[in-house]
Motif scaffolding. Structure first.
Motif, PDB file in Angstrom:
ATOM      1  N   TYR A  52       0.857  -1.164  -0.129  1.00 43.15           N
ATOM      2  CA  TYR A  52       0.042   0.072   0.057  1.00 43.15           C
ATOM      3  C   TYR A  52       0.921   1.360   0.160  1.00 43.15           C
ATOM      4  CZ  TYR A  52      -2.426   3.992   1.842  1.00 43.15           C
ATOM      5  OH  TYR A  52      -2.951   5.302   2.011  1.00 43.15           O
ATOM      6  N   CYS A  53       2.046   1.074   0.920  1.00 36.42           N
ATOM      7  CA  CYS A  53       2.844   2.467   0.913  1.00 36.42           C
ATOM      8  C   CYS A  53       3.592   2.670  -0.291  1.00 36.42           C
ATOM      9  CB  CYS A  53       3.781   2.162   2.235  1.00 36.42           C
ATOM     10  SG  CYS A  53       2.870   2.680   3.737  1.00 36.42           S
ATOM     11  N   ASP A  54       3.771   1.527  -1.110  1.00 38.36           N
ATOM     12  CA  ASP A  54       4.302   1.681  -2.460  1.00 38.36           C
ATOM     13  C   ASP A  54       3.348   2.055  -3.536  1.00 38.36           C
ATOM     14  OD1 ASP A  54       7.109   0.833  -1.965  1.00 38.36           O
ATOM     15  OD2 ASP A  54       6.643  -1.194  -2.074  1.00 38.36           O
ATOM     16  N   SER A  55       2.201   2.289  -3.238  1.00 44.59           N
ATOM     17  CA  SER A  55       1.201   2.766  -4.129  1.00 44.59           C
ATOM     18  C   SER A  55       0.744   4.031  -4.039  1.00 44.59           C
ATOM     19  CB  SER A  55      -0.111   1.949  -4.152  1.00 44.59           C
ATOM     20  OG  SER A  55      -0.720   2.615  -2.782  1.00 44.59           O
ATOM     21  N   LYS A  56       0.296   4.696  -5.419  1.00 43.50           N
ATOM     22  CA  LYS A  56       0.032   6.028  -5.514  1.00 43.50           C
ATOM     23  C   LYS A  56      -1.154   6.431  -4.675  1.00 43.50           C
ATOM     24  CE  LYS A  56      -3.114   5.493  -9.229  1.00 43.50           C
ATOM     25  NZ  LYS A  56      -3.467   5.665 -10.759  1.00 43.50           N
ATOM     26  N   PHE A  57      -1.833   5.520  -4.182  1.00 40.79           N
ATOM     27  CA  PHE A  57      -2.879   5.686  -3.312  1.00 40.79           C
ATOM     28  C   PHE A  57      -2.387   6.525  -1.946  1.00 40.79           C
ATOM     29  CE2 PHE A  57      -4.527   2.551  -6.134  1.00 40.79           C
ATOM     30  CZ  PHE A  57      -5.534   3.218  -6.917  1.00 40.79           C
ATOM     31  N   SER A  58      -1.164   6.088  -1.466  1.00 39.45           N
ATOM     32  CA  SER A  58      -0.621   6.388  -0.157  1.00 39.45           C
ATOM     33  C   SER A  58      -0.315   7.768  -0.280  1.00 39.45           C
ATOM     34  CB  SER A  58       0.448   5.542   0.097  1.00 39.45           C
ATOM     35  OG  SER A  58       1.486   5.487  -0.830  1.00 39.45           O
ATOM     36  N   THR A  59      -0.028   8.464  -1.473  1.00 37.34           N
ATOM     37  CA  THR A  59       0.680   9.883  -1.310  1.00 37.34           C
ATOM     38  C   THR A  59      -0.214  10.816  -0.422  1.00 37.34           C
ATOM     39  OG1 THR A  59      -0.721  10.246  -3.322  1.00 37.34           O
ATOM     40  CG2 THR A  59       1.678   9.612  -3.535  1.00 37.34           C
ATOM     41  N   LYS A  60      -1.352  10.323  -0.313  1.00 42.02           N
ATOM     42  CA  LYS A  60      -2.358  11.310   0.628  1.00 42.02           C
ATOM     43  C   LYS A  60      -1.939  11.334   2.111  1.00 42.02           C
ATOM     44  CE  LYS A  60      -5.784   7.480   1.096  1.00 42.02           C
ATOM     45  NZ  LYS A  60      -7.163   6.959   0.779  1.00 42.02           N
ATOM     46  N   LYS A  61      -1.228  10.343   2.250  1.00 39.37           N
ATOM     47  CA  LYS A  61      -0.616  10.308   3.701  1.00 39.37           C
ATOM     48  C   LYS A  61       0.612  11.450   3.885  1.00 39.37           C
ATOM     49  CE  LYS A  61       0.347   6.872   5.855  1.00 39.37           C
ATOM     50  NZ  LYS A  61       0.688   5.462   6.311  1.00 39.37           N
ATOM     51  N   ILE A  62       1.318  11.843   3.022  1.00 35.68           N
ATOM     52  CA  ILE A  62       2.389  12.540   3.026  1.00 35.68           C
ATOM     53  C   ILE A  62       2.273  13.983   3.827  1.00 35.68           C
ATOM     54  CG2 ILE A  62       4.364  13.539   1.667  1.00 35.68           C
ATOM     55  CD1 ILE A  62       4.010  11.617  -0.320  1.00 35.68           C
ATOM     56  N   ASN A  63       1.299  14.832   3.265  1.00 35.78           N
ATOM     57  CA  ASN A  63       1.229  15.805   3.628  1.00 35.78           C
ATOM     58  C   ASN A  63       0.794  16.021   5.417  1.00 35.78           C
ATOM     59  OD1 ASN A  63       1.886  17.313   1.499  1.00 35.78           O
ATOM     60  ND2 ASN A  63      -0.009  17.421   0.938  1.00 35.78           N
ATOM     61  N   SER A  64      -0.022  15.216   5.756  1.00 37.78           N
ATOM     62  CA  SER A  64      -0.420  15.073   7.078  1.00 37.78           C
ATOM     63  C   SER A  64       0.675  14.418   8.149  1.00 37.78           C
ATOM     64  CB  SER A  64      -1.704  14.266   7.315  1.00 37.78           C
ATOM     65  OG  SER A  64      -1.360  12.762   6.757  1.00 37.78           O
ATOM     66  N   PHE A  65       1.504  13.507   7.441  1.00 37.27           N
ATOM     67  CA  PHE A  65       2.793  13.048   8.288  1.00 37.27           C
ATOM     68  C   PHE A  65       3.814  14.126   8.347  1.00 37.27           C
ATOM     69  CE2 PHE A  65       6.445  10.647   9.070  1.00 37.27           C
ATOM     70  CZ  PHE A  65       6.087   9.633   9.744  1.00 37.27           C
ATOM     71  N   ILE A  66       3.854  14.869   7.370  1.00 38.82           N
ATOM     72  CA  ILE A  66       4.847  16.111   7.551  1.00 38.82           C
ATOM     73  C   ILE A  66       4.464  17.193   8.756  1.00 38.82           C
ATOM     74  CG2 ILE A  66       5.815  18.238   6.479  1.00 38.82           C
ATOM     75  CD1 ILE A  66       5.819  16.342   3.682  1.00 38.82           C
ATOM     76  N   LYS A  67       2.975  17.336   8.340  1.00 40.28           N
ATOM     77  CA  LYS A  67       2.580  18.440   9.405  1.00 40.28           C
ATOM     78  C   LYS A  67       2.461  17.802  10.960  1.00 40.28           C
ATOM     79  CE  LYS A  67      -1.727  21.052  10.371  1.00 40.28           C
ATOM     80  NZ  LYS A  67      -3.073  21.412  10.103  1.00 40.28           N
ATOM     81  N   ASN A  68       2.272  16.578  11.082  1.00 40.80           N
ATOM     82  CA  ASN A  68       1.753  15.917  12.363  1.00 40.80           C
ATOM     83  C   ASN A  68       3.238  15.764  13.204  1.00 40.80           C
ATOM     84  OD1 ASN A  68      -0.676  15.640  12.333  1.00 40.80           O
ATOM     85  ND2 ASN A  68      -0.903  13.836  11.405  1.00 40.80           N
ATOM     86  N   PHE A  69       4.261  15.633  12.410  1.00 37.72           N
ATOM     87  CA  PHE A  69       5.631  15.074  13.093  1.00 37.72           C
ATOM     88  C   PHE A  69       6.611  15.995  12.630  1.00 37.72           C
ATOM     89  CE2 PHE A  69       3.461  11.059  12.318  1.00 37.72           C
ATOM     90  CZ  PHE A  69       3.403  10.507  13.874  1.00 37.72           C
TER      91      PHE A  69
END
Length: 296
Positions: A52-69
């Protein structure tokens, strides 16, 4: 709550743990423990999430991860919008200026970003996982003759969190042998799990190799996988000379651990790291940072 020693402020920082509620549920509740043993520790679970993390669908997690951490995007070689998947972001590269490498041959540098524990004059049959839980080097690498060469040596345990830069680098000029793969489970390497799973490092999937260092003799380098780590990828070419700071490997998504073993009378670890380790506290370090010196 996990507290980590900050060398710059001489204070303890509280770690912002990715997936903290899940980890506590999985390793502290009866139901969670059952799920860990039946499902979560298995390869297919981590592989499924890794896909899943290799798929394009997982890109939606990037911005929130950057912000949260609070990920510093100014030191990345790519703009966050350029990443094609979450794993693409997770194995992000940094600018050379972000992690300056101490070039002094007498200085021991950290192989990566993470939280460091150091043990000296080690008993290879009773290595410390956490207080009250031990493991042996021969079990860890499944090689007794090599393990015996490190009696009384030094052990460094570098824990990488999901929020860390996840590429590892060589600590010195030298030559690394081919990596040996040991199959195993995928327990979390978070302190919560380490306190509850005996011989966790010996149970998890891991890869290890001998690094013939120019200044620190032969070093055992071990990469330990963990829950949701899609894979451990070796970047180097075996038996070919490398330079201090060259990339050795990287981990896809998940927390992970690197363990280094040095022979006796090869390194002196910095006092602050040894003192904090004796208290049971990890010390936050960055790749290329001084963590010790050559033994004289």
């Amino acid at each position: 709550m996990i507290q980590v020693y900050n060398r710059k402020t001489n204070k303890y920082d509280t770690e912002n743990v990715a997936g903290e509620k899940y980890i506590k549920w999985a390793y502290e509740s009866p139901l969670g423990k059952g799920f860990v043993e039946l499902f979560i520790k298995r390869k297919f679970f981590s592989k499924l999430y890794g896909n899943y993390c290799d798929s394009k669908f997982s890109t939606k997690k990037i911005n929130s991860f950057i912000k949260n951490f609070n990920i510093d995007t100014d030191i990345l070689t790519n703009d966050p919008s350029d990443f094609k998947s979450f794993n693409d972001f997770f194995i992000r590269k940094l600018t050379p200026e972000a992690r300056p490498i101490n070039k002094d041959k007498n200085i021991l540098i950290s192989p990566g970003d993470g939280r460091l524990l150091a043990y000296t004059d080690i008993d290879i049959d009773s290595l410390i996982q956490v207080k009250g839980i031990t493991y042996s080097l021969s079990e860890l690498i499944e090689d007794n003759p090599i393990a015996n060469e490190y009696v009384g040596g030094t052990c460094l345990v570098l824990r990488l969190c999901p929020t860390d830069y996840h590429r590892l680098h060589f600590i010195d000029n030298g030559v690394a042998e081919k990596s040996n793969i040991v199959k195993g489970n995928y327990y979390s390497v978070n302190p919560t799990a380490l306190e509850r799973i005996p011989k966790l490092y010996c149970q998890n999937k891991r890869e290890w190799s001998i690094f013939h260092s120019e200044n620190f003799d032969d070093v055992i380098i071990i990469e330990v996988g963990a829950t949701c780590v899609g894979s451990i990828v070796q970047s180097y070419e075996p038996n070919k000379k490398v330079a201090r700071g060259d990339e050795k490997s990287y981990f896809k998504f998940g927390g992970s651990t690197t363990i280094l073993f040095f022979k006796p009378n090869t390194v002196n670890i910095d006092d602050d790291i040894l003192i904090q380790s004796s208290f049971g506290f990890e010390t936050k370090v960055n790749m290329g940072e001084k963590i010790g010196e050559k033994f004289n």
